[in-house]
Design an enzyme around this catalytic site. Structure first.
Site, PDB file in Angstrom:
ATOM      1  N   GLU A   1       0.846  -1.202   0.000  1.00 51.95           N
ATOM      2  CA  GLU A   1       0.000   0.000   0.000  1.00 51.95           C
ATOM      3  C   GLU A   1       0.875   1.243   0.000  1.00 51.95           C
ATOM      4  O   GLU A   1       1.789   1.324   0.831  1.00 51.95           O
ATOM      5  CB  GLU A   1      -0.936  -0.005   1.211  1.00 51.95           C
ATOM      6  CG  GLU A   1      -1.939  -1.146   1.141  1.00 51.95           C
ATOM      7  CD  GLU A   1      -2.940  -1.168   2.293  1.00 51.95           C
ATOM      8  OE1 GLU A   1      -2.915  -0.257   3.137  1.00 51.95           O
ATOM      9  OE2 GLU A   1      -3.764  -2.093   2.332  1.00 51.95           O
TER      10      GLU A   1
ATOM     11  N   HIS B   1      -7.828   1.634   1.578  1.00 53.99           N
ATOM     12  CA  HIS B   1      -7.750   1.294   3.011  1.00 53.99           C
ATOM     13  C   HIS B   1      -8.587   2.272   3.848  1.00 53.99           C
ATOM     14  O   HIS B   1      -8.064   2.992   4.713  1.00 53.99           O
ATOM     15  CB  HIS B   1      -6.293   1.282   3.478  1.00 53.99           C
ATOM     16  CG  HIS B   1      -6.072   0.441   4.705  1.00 53.99           C
ATOM     17  ND1 HIS B   1      -4.934  -0.285   4.924  1.00 53.99           N
ATOM     18  CD2 HIS B   1      -6.849   0.204   5.794  1.00 53.99           C
ATOM     19  CE1 HIS B   1      -5.012  -0.922   6.087  1.00 53.99           C
ATOM     20  NE2 HIS B   1      -6.192  -0.636   6.633  1.00 53.99           N
TER      21      HIS B   1
END
Ligand SMILES: NC(=O)c1ccc[n+]([C@@H]2O[C@H](COP(=O)([O-])OP(=O)(O)OC[C@H]3O[C@@H](n4cnc5c(N)ncnc54)[C@H](O)[C@@H]3O)[C@@H](O)[C@H]2O)c1
Ligand SMILES: O=C(O)CC[C@@H](O)C(=O)O
Length: 311
Positions: free
Chosen positions: A258, A276
């Site tokens: 990420e 997220h």
């Protein structure tokens, strides 16, 4: 008595930081700026992070005065808890703060995936009106498979049971399940579920738990939702399943890396991807921020308590 120094290296709500500033010297550092983080750490008595800061052995070894690392959130996969333990650093998290927010996002992603909402929205945004191209399916009467039946999994079960879904659960460690929830093995769950949703931690044992073999067991009409952690799903295998018709759709809040950069999953029509966002609500952040501060202050209390008097 020196004022304790607390490094805050990810975003926390302002009022939680203000509560900390009343009694501590709070220093904000960008946790993704490794150099700045390492430079700030030797003075720190406490470190507060979310998921953006990697608290690995190097970080912990630089923080020679550190007493506590607080994770404002649930997952501790960004904290090297074994090294922390070896160095005598306490690690705390805020396990109840964001379960409802994650469960609500999960419901949203389930609906988005089965009703093709993001694709339809993009199409309308581009000036099209292609109603026939975006038919979906109802959730009512379908089977929901929940892998990991802890705080979030239970909240998801309650909410999607209200959509009249039949709920199956796989969790080898859950002792109580509740009415209308049926326990099963992972393969059986994967074989019969119309929607599979993941709510377990990423650990060495769960990394790659959903790989090519598991995806091949799923129905070609099924959808996979992951708001737990990237890396639990093998992303290459998922890409293959989604592009070969072995799986109808996937909705992903979390990725192995990420941000996911140029992951080919992001370009697929049958993928709903968000950055997220599970815990990104005002309510969850406020609860997590305040709870993290409360736990840090409890750990630091001996530092600021008056010295015991001797008689
Ligand atoms: N997307 C987000 O922003 C967000 C926010 C909060 C939590 N999370 C993730 O969701 C996960 C779940 O959160 P939670 O609060 O429900 O945690 P939890 O600890 O309450 O529940 C996790 C459950 O997973 C089960 N489990 C462990 N290994 C398993 C396995 N191999 N197979 C099946 N079940 C297994 C455990 O027994 C436990 O019941 C967290 O670990 C975190 O990584 C993501
Ligand atoms: O920091 C965040 O917002 C993500 C938190 C979430 O992944 C968690 O594990 O609590």
């Amino acid at each position: 008595m020196p004022t304790p120094i607390v490094i805050v290296s990810d975003a926390l709500p302002g009022d939680a930081v203000a509560a900390l500033e009343a009694v501590c010297d709070v220093r904000r550092v960008d946790g993704r700026d490794r150099e700045a983080l390492l430079a700030a750490l030797p003075a720190a008595d406490a470190l507060i992070v979310r998921s953006g800061t990697r608290v690995d052995a190097e970080v912990l070894e630089h923080a020679t005065r550190l007493r506590v690392v607080a994770r404002a959130g649930v997952g501790l996969d960004n904290v090297d808890t074994a090294t922390a333990r070896a160095l005598g650093v306490t690690v705390v998290n805020t396990p109840d703060a964001n379960s409802v927010s994650v469960a609500e996002l999960t419901v949203g992603l389930v609906v988005a995936s089965v009703r093709r909402l993001t694709r339809a929205a993009r199409s309308v945004g581009a000036g099209e009106w292609r109603r026939a191209d975006f038919a979906g399916s109802e959730l009512s009467g379908r089977v929901l498979g929940i892998v990991g039946f802890g705080r979030v999994g239970r909240q998801v079960a309650r909410r999607l049971a209200a959509f009249d879904m039949r709920v199956l659960v796989h969790d080898p460690y859950a002792d109580t399940l509740g009415d209308d929830v049926h326990a099963t093995g992972l393969d059986d769950l994967l074989a019969v579920s119309d929607v599979v949703t993941l709510h377990l931690p990423r650990t060495p044992a769960t990394a790659g738990l959903i790989g090519a073999r598991e995806l091949a067991i799923m129905k070609p009409t099924a959808h996979l939702v992951n708001t737990a952690r990237g890396g639990i799903v093998d992303e290459d295998a998922l890409h293959r399943a989604l592009t070969t018709g072995a799986l109808a759709g996937a909705a992903l809040d979390v990725f192995a890396t990420e941000p996911p950069g140029a992951s080919p999953l992001l370009a697929l029509e049958n993928v709903v991807a968000v950055p997220h966002l599970g815990a990104s609500t005002a309510e969850a952040q406020s609860r997590a921020g305040h709870e993290a501060v409360r736990r840090v202050l409890a750990e630091l209390a001996p530092l600021s308590a008056p010295a015991p008097t001797t008689v």
